[in-house]
Design an enzyme around this catalytic site. Structure first.
Site, mmCIF file in Angstrom:
data_model
loop_
_atom_site.group_PDB
_atom_site.id
_atom_site.type_symbol
_atom_site.label_atom_id
_atom_site.label_comp_id
_atom_site.label_asym_id
_atom_site.label_seq_id
_atom_site.Cartn_x
_atom_site.Cartn_y
_atom_site.Cartn_z
ATOM 1 N N GLU A 64 15.598 -35.223 -12.136
ATOM 2 C CA GLU A 64 16.046 -35.953 -10.957
ATOM 3 C C GLU A 64 16.290 -37.434 -11.242
ATOM 4 O O GLU A 64 16.955 -38.118 -10.452
ATOM 5 C CB GLU A 64 14.995 -35.834 -9.839
ATOM 6 N N GLU A 71 1.816 -21.147 -23.996
ATOM 7 C CA GLU A 71 0.874 -22.137 -23.498
ATOM 8 C C GLU A 71 -0.466 -22.083 -24.230
ATOM 9 O O GLU A 71 -1.266 -23.013 -24.131
ATOM 10 C CB GLU A 71 0.656 -21.982 -21.998
#
Length: 309
Positions: free
Chosen positions: A92, A123
Protein backbone atom coordinates in the site's frame (compact mmCIF):
# COMPACT_ATOMS: atom_id res chain seq x y z
CA UNK A 1 25.01 -16.53 11.26
CA UNK A 2 22.83 -16.80 14.36
CA UNK A 3 19.80 -18.90 13.37
CA UNK A 4 17.85 -18.12 16.59
CA UNK A 5 16.65 -21.53 17.75
CA UNK A 6 12.87 -21.62 18.18
CA UNK A 7 11.23 -22.36 21.53
CA UNK A 8 10.10 -25.90 22.30
CA UNK A 9 6.86 -26.72 20.45
CA UNK A 10 5.54 -28.29 23.65
CA UNK A 11 5.13 -24.78 25.09
CA UNK A 12 2.78 -23.64 22.31
CA UNK A 13 -0.40 -24.51 24.18
CA UNK A 14 0.61 -22.22 27.04
CA UNK A 15 0.63 -19.08 24.89
CA UNK A 16 -2.07 -16.44 25.39
CA UNK A 17 -2.91 -16.58 21.69
CA UNK A 18 -3.58 -20.32 21.98
CA UNK A 19 -5.64 -20.19 25.19
CA UNK A 20 -9.36 -20.94 25.15
CA UNK A 21 -11.57 -17.88 25.57
CA UNK A 22 -14.27 -18.46 28.23
CA UNK A 23 -16.48 -15.78 26.66
CA UNK A 24 -16.84 -17.78 23.47
CA UNK A 25 -16.96 -21.37 24.69
CA UNK A 26 -20.58 -21.71 23.57
CA UNK A 27 -20.29 -19.59 20.43
CA UNK A 28 -22.11 -22.09 18.21
CA UNK A 29 -25.14 -22.10 20.53
CA UNK A 30 -25.73 -18.34 20.32
CA UNK A 31 -28.10 -16.55 18.00
CA UNK A 32 -26.32 -14.92 15.08
CA UNK A 33 -26.80 -11.44 16.53
CA UNK A 34 -25.56 -12.49 19.98
CA UNK A 35 -22.58 -14.23 18.38
CA UNK A 36 -21.66 -11.02 16.57
CA UNK A 37 -22.03 -9.00 19.77
CA UNK A 38 -19.59 -11.33 21.51
CA UNK A 39 -17.11 -11.10 18.63
CA UNK A 40 -17.45 -7.31 18.61
CA UNK A 41 -16.88 -7.16 22.37
CA UNK A 42 -13.64 -9.06 21.92
CA UNK A 43 -12.58 -6.82 19.03
CA UNK A 44 -13.15 -3.77 21.23
CA UNK A 45 -10.28 -4.93 23.46
CA UNK A 46 -7.75 -4.69 20.62
CA UNK A 47 -7.43 -0.90 20.50
CA UNK A 48 -6.58 -0.73 24.20
CA UNK A 49 -3.93 -3.42 23.78
CA UNK A 50 -2.35 -1.44 20.95
CA UNK A 51 -2.55 1.82 22.89
CA UNK A 52 -0.48 0.29 25.67
CA UNK A 53 2.31 -0.21 23.11
CA UNK A 54 2.35 3.35 21.74
CA UNK A 55 5.70 4.26 23.38
CA UNK A 56 7.39 1.31 21.68
CA UNK A 57 5.68 2.08 18.36
CA UNK A 58 6.84 5.70 18.58
CA UNK A 59 10.39 4.55 19.33
CA UNK A 60 10.30 2.31 16.26
CA UNK A 61 8.93 5.07 14.00
CA UNK A 62 11.65 7.52 15.05
CA UNK A 63 14.39 4.93 14.58
CA UNK A 64 13.11 3.79 11.17
CA UNK A 65 12.69 7.41 10.02
CA UNK A 66 16.28 8.17 10.98
CA UNK A 67 17.46 5.21 8.91
CA UNK A 68 15.32 6.32 5.97
CA UNK A 69 17.21 9.61 5.96
CA UNK A 70 20.43 7.61 5.59
CA UNK A 71 19.10 5.58 2.66
CA UNK A 72 17.74 2.65 4.66
CA UNK A 73 14.59 0.70 3.86
CA UNK A 74 11.86 -1.07 5.84
CA UNK A 75 11.26 -4.81 5.58
CA UNK A 76 8.40 -6.81 7.09
CA UNK A 77 8.70 -10.57 7.43
CA UNK A 78 6.23 -13.14 8.69
CA UNK A 79 4.39 -16.39 8.03
CA UNK A 80 0.72 -17.06 7.41
CA UNK A 81 -1.59 -14.23 8.49
CA UNK A 82 1.32 -12.22 9.88
CA UNK A 83 3.21 -12.44 6.60
CA UNK A 84 0.14 -11.53 4.55
CA UNK A 85 -0.50 -8.45 6.67
CA UNK A 86 3.11 -7.34 6.23
CA UNK A 87 2.93 -7.77 2.45
CA UNK A 88 -0.37 -5.86 2.41
CA UNK A 89 1.00 -2.88 4.31
CA UNK A 90 4.14 -2.76 2.20
CA UNK A 91 2.15 -2.95 -1.04
CA UNK A 92 0.00 0.00 0.00
CA UNK A 93 2.94 2.37 0.47
CA UNK A 94 3.79 3.12 -3.19
CA UNK A 95 0.23 4.07 -4.26
CA UNK A 96 -0.49 5.95 -1.02
CA UNK A 97 2.77 7.86 -0.61
CA UNK A 98 4.34 7.67 -4.10
CA UNK A 99 7.51 6.05 -2.76
CA UNK A 100 9.71 3.54 -4.61
CA UNK A 101 8.39 -0.02 -4.54
CA UNK A 102 11.52 -1.26 -2.76
CA UNK A 103 11.40 1.27 0.09
CA UNK A 104 8.94 -0.84 2.11
CA UNK A 105 8.99 -4.56 1.36
CA UNK A 106 7.00 -7.50 2.68
CA UNK A 107 8.35 -11.05 2.78
CA UNK A 108 6.23 -14.09 3.56
CA UNK A 109 7.29 -17.65 4.31
CA UNK A 110 6.73 -19.69 1.16
CA UNK A 111 6.93 -16.67 -1.17
CA UNK A 112 4.12 -14.96 -3.05
CA UNK A 113 2.30 -18.27 -3.54
CA UNK A 114 1.72 -18.33 0.23
CA UNK A 115 -0.41 -15.18 -0.04
CA UNK A 116 -3.22 -17.44 -1.23
CA UNK A 117 -2.14 -20.96 -0.31
CA UNK A 118 -0.77 -21.96 3.10
CA UNK A 119 2.89 -22.94 3.36
CA UNK A 120 3.20 -24.27 6.90
CA UNK A 121 6.47 -26.11 6.32
CA UNK A 122 8.24 -22.87 5.38
CA UNK A 123 7.44 -21.16 8.67
CA UNK A 124 9.26 -23.89 10.62
CA UNK A 125 12.64 -23.08 9.05
CA UNK A 126 14.80 -20.34 10.62
CA UNK A 127 17.36 -20.92 7.87
CA UNK A 128 14.76 -20.16 5.21
CA UNK A 129 13.87 -16.89 6.93
CA UNK A 130 17.51 -15.81 6.91
CA UNK A 131 17.96 -16.94 3.32
CA UNK A 132 14.89 -15.07 2.08
CA UNK A 133 15.99 -11.88 3.81
CA UNK A 134 19.46 -12.11 2.36
CA UNK A 135 18.10 -12.82 -1.11
CA UNK A 136 15.99 -9.65 -0.88
CA UNK A 137 19.18 -7.59 -0.58
CA UNK A 138 18.72 -6.65 3.08
CA UNK A 139 21.55 -4.39 4.33
CA UNK A 140 22.86 -3.07 7.66
CA UNK A 141 21.14 0.28 6.98
CA UNK A 142 17.72 -1.36 6.68
CA UNK A 143 15.14 -2.14 9.36
CA UNK A 144 13.46 -5.51 9.85
CA UNK A 145 10.05 -5.81 11.49
CA UNK A 146 9.50 -9.46 12.35
CA UNK A 147 5.80 -10.27 12.70
CA UNK A 148 4.56 -13.35 14.57
CA UNK A 149 1.42 -13.38 16.68
CA UNK A 150 2.84 -16.17 18.85
CA UNK A 151 6.29 -14.57 18.98
CA UNK A 152 7.91 -17.93 18.29
CA UNK A 153 7.76 -18.56 14.51
CA UNK A 154 11.13 -20.06 13.51
CA UNK A 155 11.09 -18.44 10.04
CA UNK A 156 10.80 -14.99 11.62
CA UNK A 157 13.33 -15.69 14.35
CA UNK A 158 15.86 -16.81 11.74
CA UNK A 159 15.41 -13.58 9.84
CA UNK A 160 15.77 -11.53 13.03
CA UNK A 161 19.00 -13.36 13.80
CA UNK A 162 20.32 -12.59 10.31
CA UNK A 163 19.44 -8.90 10.66
CA UNK A 164 21.02 -8.66 14.11
CA UNK A 165 24.23 -10.20 12.83
CA UNK A 166 24.37 -7.43 10.21
CA UNK A 167 23.86 -4.76 12.86
CA UNK A 168 20.49 -3.71 11.42
CA UNK A 169 17.61 -2.34 13.45
CA UNK A 170 15.20 -5.11 14.47
CA UNK A 171 11.60 -4.71 15.64
CA UNK A 172 9.56 -7.63 16.95
CA UNK A 173 5.76 -7.42 16.62
CA UNK A 174 3.94 -10.16 18.49
CA UNK A 175 0.95 -10.59 20.79
CA UNK A 176 2.60 -12.64 23.53
CA UNK A 177 4.53 -10.75 26.24
CA UNK A 178 8.14 -11.86 26.77
CA UNK A 179 8.05 -14.05 23.68
CA UNK A 180 11.21 -15.25 21.97
CA UNK A 181 10.66 -12.58 19.30
CA UNK A 182 10.16 -9.81 21.86
CA UNK A 183 13.37 -10.83 23.59
CA UNK A 184 15.39 -11.12 20.38
CA UNK A 185 14.42 -7.81 18.76
CA UNK A 186 15.92 -4.45 19.67
CA UNK A 187 12.45 -2.93 19.93
CA UNK A 188 9.53 -5.09 21.06
CA UNK A 189 5.93 -4.15 20.21
CA UNK A 190 3.61 -6.52 22.03
CA UNK A 191 -0.13 -5.78 22.07
CA UNK A 192 -1.44 -8.49 24.39
CA UNK A 193 -4.78 -9.27 22.77
CA UNK A 194 -5.45 -12.42 24.79
CA UNK A 195 -7.38 -15.56 23.81
CA UNK A 196 -9.05 -15.50 20.42
CA UNK A 197 -12.76 -15.86 19.68
CA UNK A 198 -11.86 -19.11 17.93
CA UNK A 199 -9.10 -20.82 19.89
CA UNK A 200 -5.77 -20.22 18.20
CA UNK A 201 -7.20 -18.31 15.22
CA UNK A 202 -4.81 -15.38 15.31
CA UNK A 203 -6.23 -13.90 12.10
CA UNK A 204 -8.85 -12.41 14.46
CA UNK A 205 -7.79 -10.16 17.38
CA UNK A 206 -4.06 -10.67 16.92
CA UNK A 207 -4.43 -10.00 13.21
CA UNK A 208 -6.42 -6.85 13.86
CA UNK A 209 -3.81 -5.60 16.32
CA UNK A 210 -1.05 -6.37 13.83
CA UNK A 211 -2.86 -4.39 11.11
CA UNK A 212 -3.29 -1.41 13.45
CA UNK A 213 0.39 -1.42 14.41
CA UNK A 214 1.60 -1.74 10.82
CA UNK A 215 -0.71 1.13 9.81
CA UNK A 216 0.92 3.25 12.50
CA UNK A 217 4.46 2.26 11.60
CA UNK A 218 4.22 2.97 7.89
CA UNK A 219 2.05 6.07 8.25
CA UNK A 220 4.18 7.47 11.07
CA UNK A 221 7.41 6.97 9.14
CA UNK A 222 5.94 8.61 6.04
CA UNK A 223 4.74 11.58 8.09
CA UNK A 224 8.17 11.97 9.69
CA UNK A 225 9.95 11.79 6.31
CA UNK A 226 7.80 14.37 4.52
CA UNK A 227 5.21 12.38 2.59
CA UNK A 228 2.45 14.44 4.21
CA UNK A 229 1.69 18.06 5.07
CA UNK A 230 -0.68 18.08 7.99
CA UNK A 231 -3.08 15.31 7.02
CA UNK A 232 -2.67 15.90 3.29
CA UNK A 233 -0.96 13.25 1.12
CA UNK A 234 1.27 15.71 -0.72
CA UNK A 235 3.32 12.96 -2.37
CA UNK A 236 0.34 12.05 -4.53
CA UNK A 237 1.25 11.47 -8.17
CA UNK A 238 -1.59 12.70 -10.42
CA UNK A 239 -1.63 9.86 -12.95
CA UNK A 240 -5.39 9.66 -13.58
CA UNK A 241 -8.45 11.92 -13.39
CA UNK A 242 -9.22 11.02 -9.77
CA UNK A 243 -5.70 11.75 -8.62
CA UNK A 244 -5.50 14.99 -10.60
CA UNK A 245 -8.65 16.10 -8.79
CA UNK A 246 -7.13 15.06 -5.47
CA UNK A 247 -3.94 16.96 -6.27
CA UNK A 248 -5.93 20.11 -7.03
CA UNK A 249 -7.86 19.79 -3.77
CA UNK A 250 -4.64 19.26 -1.79
CA UNK A 251 -3.08 22.38 -3.30
CA UNK A 252 -6.22 24.38 -2.53
CA UNK A 253 -6.32 23.11 1.06
CA UNK A 254 -2.62 23.84 1.64
CA UNK A 255 -2.54 27.29 0.05
CA UNK A 256 -6.07 28.68 0.09
CA UNK A 257 -6.00 29.33 -3.66
CA UNK A 258 -8.89 28.73 -6.06
CA UNK A 259 -9.27 25.83 -8.48
CA UNK A 260 -8.02 27.76 -11.50
CA UNK A 261 -4.85 28.72 -9.64
CA UNK A 262 -4.36 25.19 -8.34
CA UNK A 263 -4.68 23.84 -11.89
CA UNK A 264 -2.11 26.29 -13.20
CA UNK A 265 0.25 25.67 -10.28
CA UNK A 266 0.18 21.90 -10.77
CA UNK A 267 1.03 22.31 -14.45
CA UNK A 268 3.76 24.86 -13.76
CA UNK A 269 5.24 22.59 -11.09
CA UNK A 270 5.61 19.65 -13.46
CA UNK A 271 2.74 17.79 -11.76
CA UNK A 272 4.60 17.87 -8.42
CA UNK A 273 2.17 18.79 -5.63
CA UNK A 274 4.87 19.71 -3.11
CA UNK A 275 6.55 22.03 -5.58
CA UNK A 276 3.20 23.61 -6.46
CA UNK A 277 2.41 24.28 -2.81
CA UNK A 278 5.86 25.71 -2.15
CA UNK A 279 5.64 27.97 -5.21
CA UNK A 280 2.35 29.42 -4.01
CA UNK A 281 3.10 29.64 -0.28
CA UNK A 282 6.53 31.24 -0.72
CA UNK A 283 5.95 33.02 -4.05
CA UNK A 284 8.83 31.15 -5.70
CA UNK A 285 9.62 29.94 -9.19
CA UNK A 286 9.57 26.22 -9.85
CA UNK A 287 13.36 26.04 -9.73
CA UNK A 288 13.57 27.98 -6.47
CA UNK A 289 10.80 25.87 -4.92
CA UNK A 290 12.57 22.66 -5.91
CA UNK A 291 15.81 23.94 -4.37
CA UNK A 292 14.03 24.92 -1.15
CA UNK A 293 12.47 21.47 -0.86
CA UNK A 294 15.80 19.78 -1.48
CA UNK A 295 17.43 21.65 1.40
CA UNK A 296 14.46 20.68 3.59
CA UNK A 297 14.76 16.96 2.66
CA UNK A 298 11.38 17.14 0.98
CA UNK A 299 9.54 18.11 4.18
CA UNK A 300 7.15 20.97 3.46
CA UNK A 301 6.89 22.22 7.04
CA UNK A 302 10.68 22.48 7.23
CA UNK A 303 10.78 24.38 3.96
CA UNK A 304 8.30 26.91 5.28
CA UNK A 305 10.07 27.19 8.65
CA UNK A 306 13.34 27.94 6.87
CA UNK A 307 11.60 30.76 5.06
CA UNK A 308 10.25 32.33 8.26
CA UNK A 309 13.50 31.90 10.22
Amino acid sequence: MNSMQAPDISQLGQLLTEARNPATEHLDELSTLHMLEVINDEDAKVAAAVRAELPAIAQAIDAISSRFQQGGRLFYIGAGTSGRLGVLDASECPPTFNVPADLVQGLIAGGDRALRLSSEHSEDSPEEGATDLGAAGFTPQDTLVGIAASGRTPYVLGAIGYAKDLGSLTVGLSCVPNSALAQAAEIAITPATGPEVLTGSTRLKAGTATKLVLNMLSTGVMVRTGATFGNLMVNVRPTNAKLVDRAHRIIIAATGCDLATATRLLDDAGKNVKVAITMQRLNLSREAAEARLETANGVLSQAFNQHSA
